[in-house]
Write a protein that holds these residues in place. Structure first.
Motif, mmCIF file in Angstrom:
data_model
loop_
_atom_site.group_PDB
_atom_site.id
_atom_site.type_symbol
_atom_site.label_atom_id
_atom_site.label_comp_id
_atom_site.label_asym_id
_atom_site.label_seq_id
_atom_site.Cartn_x
_atom_site.Cartn_y
_atom_site.Cartn_z
ATOM 1 N N GLY A 105 0.821 -1.200 0.000
ATOM 2 C CA GLY A 105 0.000 0.000 0.000
ATOM 3 C C GLY A 105 0.856 1.252 0.000
ATOM 4 O O GLY A 105 2.022 1.242 0.405
ATOM 5 N N GLY A 106 0.300 2.344 -0.475
ATOM 6 C CA GLY A 106 1.042 3.591 -0.547
ATOM 7 C C GLY A 106 1.749 3.735 -1.883
ATOM 8 O O GLY A 106 1.818 2.808 -2.691
ATOM 9 N N LEU A 107 2.276 4.938 -2.124
ATOM 10 C CA LEU A 107 2.952 5.253 -3.374
ATOM 11 C C LEU A 107 4.402 5.596 -3.112
ATOM 12 O O LEU A 107 4.771 6.032 -2.018
ATOM 13 C CB LEU A 107 2.267 6.434 -4.072
ATOM 14 N N VAL A 108 5.232 5.397 -4.133
ATOM 15 C CA VAL A 108 6.634 5.744 -4.030
ATOM 16 C C VAL A 108 7.079 6.375 -5.344
ATOM 17 O O VAL A 108 6.621 5.988 -6.422
ATOM 18 C CB VAL A 108 7.497 4.490 -3.715
ATOM 19 N N GLU A 109 7.933 7.383 -5.237
ATOM 20 C CA GLU A 109 8.521 8.009 -6.426
ATOM 21 C C GLU A 109 9.855 7.334 -6.713
ATOM 22 O O GLU A 109 10.679 7.161 -5.811
ATOM 23 C CB GLU A 109 8.745 9.503 -6.196
ATOM 24 N N ARG A 110 10.062 6.993 -7.985
ATOM 25 C CA ARG A 110 11.311 6.366 -8.397
ATOM 26 C C ARG A 110 11.795 7.021 -9.688
ATOM 27 O O ARG A 110 11.050 7.757 -10.340
ATOM 28 C CB ARG A 110 11.127 4.871 -8.646
ATOM 29 N N ALA A 111 13.047 6.719 -10.037
ATOM 30 C CA ALA A 111 13.551 7.151 -11.335
ATOM 31 C C ALA A 111 12.767 6.435 -12.425
ATOM 32 O O ALA A 111 12.234 5.347 -12.202
ATOM 33 C CB ALA A 111 15.040 6.827 -11.458
ATOM 34 N N PRO A 112 12.660 7.007 -13.610
ATOM 35 C CA PRO A 112 11.933 6.338 -14.688
ATOM 36 C C PRO A 112 12.510 4.953 -14.985
ATOM 37 O O PRO A 112 13.649 4.647 -14.643
ATOM 38 C CB PRO A 112 12.127 7.271 -15.890
ATOM 39 N N LYS A 113 11.705 4.123 -15.597
ATOM 40 C CA LYS A 113 12.083 2.746 -15.933
ATOM 41 C C LYS A 113 13.393 2.724 -16.704
ATOM 42 O O LYS A 113 13.602 3.524 -17.618
ATOM 43 C CB LYS A 113 10.967 2.113 -16.767
ATOM 44 N N TYR A 114 14.276 1.788 -16.344
ATOM 45 C CA TYR A 114 15.590 1.629 -16.977
ATOM 46 C C TYR A 114 16.434 2.896 -16.882
ATOM 47 O O TYR A 114 17.324 3.123 -17.690
ATOM 48 C CB TYR A 114 15.450 1.226 -18.451
ATOM 49 N N GLY A 115 16.137 3.754 -15.896
ATOM 50 C CA GLY A 115 16.905 4.990 -15.766
ATOM 51 C C GLY A 115 16.697 5.926 -16.943
ATOM 52 O O GLY A 115 17.600 6.692 -17.302
ATOM 53 N N SER A 116 15.502 5.890 -17.555
ATOM 54 C CA SER A 116 15.269 6.637 -18.796
ATOM 55 C C SER A 116 14.818 8.067 -18.544
ATOM 56 O O SER A 116 13.839 8.540 -19.133
ATOM 57 C CB SER A 116 14.245 5.904 -19.659
ATOM 58 N N GLU A 117 15.507 8.780 -17.661
ATOM 59 C CA GLU A 117 15.246 10.212 -17.499
ATOM 60 C C GLU A 117 15.598 10.904 -18.813
ATOM 61 O O GLU A 117 16.668 10.655 -19.386
ATOM 62 C CB GLU A 117 16.085 10.771 -16.352
ATOM 63 N N ARG A 118 14.719 11.764 -19.297
ATOM 64 C CA ARG A 118 14.914 12.298 -20.643
ATOM 65 C C ARG A 118 14.125 13.582 -20.834
ATOM 66 O O ARG A 118 13.268 13.932 -20.019
ATOM 67 C CB ARG A 118 14.452 11.275 -21.690
ATOM 68 N N ASP A 119 14.416 14.260 -21.949
ATOM 69 C CA ASP A 119 13.645 15.412 -22.388
ATOM 70 C C ASP A 119 12.833 15.014 -23.611
ATOM 71 O O ASP A 119 13.349 14.368 -24.530
ATOM 72 C CB ASP A 119 14.556 16.586 -22.749
ATOM 73 N N VAL A 120 11.562 15.387 -23.607
ATOM 74 C CA VAL A 120 10.690 15.141 -24.754
ATOM 75 C C VAL A 120 10.268 16.504 -25.296
ATOM 76 O O VAL A 120 9.836 17.378 -24.535
ATOM 77 C CB VAL A 120 9.445 14.315 -24.366
ATOM 78 N N TYR A 121 10.399 16.668 -26.599
ATOM 79 C CA TYR A 121 10.122 17.961 -27.224
ATOM 80 C C TYR A 121 8.662 18.018 -27.656
ATOM 81 O O TYR A 121 8.176 17.146 -28.373
ATOM 82 C CB TYR A 121 11.071 18.177 -28.402
ATOM 83 N N LEU A 122 7.968 19.062 -27.200
ATOM 84 C CA LEU A 122 6.523 19.158 -27.375
ATOM 85 C C LEU A 122 6.161 20.100 -28.514
ATOM 86 O O LEU A 122 6.811 21.141 -28.696
ATOM 87 C CB LEU A 122 5.881 19.667 -26.079
#
Length: 366
Positions: free
Chosen positions: A223-240
């Protein structure tokens, strides 16, 4: 160190000590058999394939629990691996006694229960990881899971569902305006469900028109929520695109930015939107839109297919989706890229249009 000695009862006793100094002995009626056994053991020590015969006596379940306690797994991976452990039909069998037939029987049981081929393959991968670890620790010599036939999986292109632009539009129309960023950022930025529920207003750079994917939200097993790094460490910039930037700006203008900064708020309570709540919203929204067969993850396929259709290369698509490697991208979407035939035909058509005027092509020469 090895030795062979004849006992008073006429039996030959062969002995050796392993690298840890443990003594191992075995008795034979003939000296030649004792010598052959020692030769085989010595060969495994020299070639690095030696396994302590006593170590393999622990059951598969006991080994799994010991091995898994040392692994650094995400919460979702831990849950999946726990399901794998509970599903095996040979958990009480000693490691050294597990045979390929045990694995074949387990696969048959899973298939008979109607588990999807992808689920069967995923669980087999978990078991193989445990066997490989046992080999590294010299508990067994051979991996009994090698060569086990698995249920045939559907081809990716046949199993993949890519929504049409009309279907995405229908989902947006049916959605509560309060939740529309969940569609915007999944269909037009390729975010996973855990990533899109973890977006904060500060992650959107409105001036440079880009989104920084910095985290994901996962529900804990207890139960409860946790913040983690994105899957496979895929921190990234997405251009909108401009349209999405404007929609997000209007969303914040209408609904405001909560104190904790979440773009898609949980509602009356603080904190990010739980994935289970997002899933329930998705189910009801797609039902109202008349596209209940569309999964949330299919919006990610929609985004990828759009990039590929626009001519983006593999690395560009990989980085936008946050895949761990270009190989993952190709394994998933290779069927969407133009083939050599498509490229050759398009190139030839361009040459024809340049070399032969359109009027000449319409004129039939006698």
């Amino acid at each position: 160190m090895t030795s062979i000695k004849k006992r008073p009862d006429g039996v030959w006793r062969a002995r050796y000590r392993d690298a840890a100094g443990k003594e191992h002995a075995k008795h034979f009626q003939r000296k030649v058999d004792a010598q052959r056994w020692l030769d085989e053991v010595t060969a495994t020590i020299v070639t690095g394939t030696y396994a302590d015969p006593r170590a393999g006596r622990r059951t598969f379940d006991a080994w799994w629990r010991e091995w898994s306690s040392r692994q650094v797994w995400e919460n979702t991976t831990q849950t999946a691996m726990d399901l794998t452990r509970r599903s095996v039909t040979f958990g009480d069998v000693p490691l050294k006694d597990i045979r390929p037939s045990h694995l074949e029987g387990w696969v048959k049981v899973m298939s008979s229960k109607g588990l999807a081929p992808t689920t069967v393959a995923s669980r087999m991968n978990g078991v193989r990881a445990a066997f490989k670890a046992a080999i590294r620790d010299r508990l067994i010599v051979v991996d009994p899971s090698v060569g086990i036939a698995l249920p045939r999986q559907r081809r990716r292109e046949a199993a993949m569902t890519i929504p049409t632009p009309e279907q995405v539009g229908a989902i947006l129309q049916a959605s509560d305006p309060y939740r529309r960023p969940l569609v915007y950022l999944s269909a037009f930025a390729g975010l996973r469900l855990g990533e899109v529920t973890a977006v904060k207003a500060d992650d959107v750079d409105f001036l440079r028109r880009r989104l920084h994917v910095a985290r994901q939200v996962q529900r804990l097993k207890g139960g409860g929520l946790v913040e983690r790094a994105p899957k496979y460490g895929s921190e990234r910039d997405v251009y909108l695109p401009d349209a999405i930037v404007q929609m997000l700006a209007q969303h914040l203008e209408v609904f405001g930015t909560p104190q904790d900064g979440w773009l898609v708020m949980a509602g009356n309570s603080s904190g990010p939107l739980p994935p289970t709540t997002a899933h329930a919203w998705w189910t009801s929204t797609t039902r109202m839109a008349g596209v209940q067969d569309i999964r949330h993850h299919d919006l990610r396929h929609f985004f990828a297919s759009g990039l590929i259709a626009a001519g983006c290369d593999v690395v560009t698509v990989q980085r936008a989706l946050g895949h761990s490697s270009a190989t993952v991208t190709l394994n998933t979407y290779s069927h969407l890229w133009p083939t050599a035939e498509d490229k050759t035909r398009a190139a030839t058509a361009a040459m024809v249009s340049e070399a032969i005027p359109a009027d000449a092509m319409r004129t039939v020469q006698a």
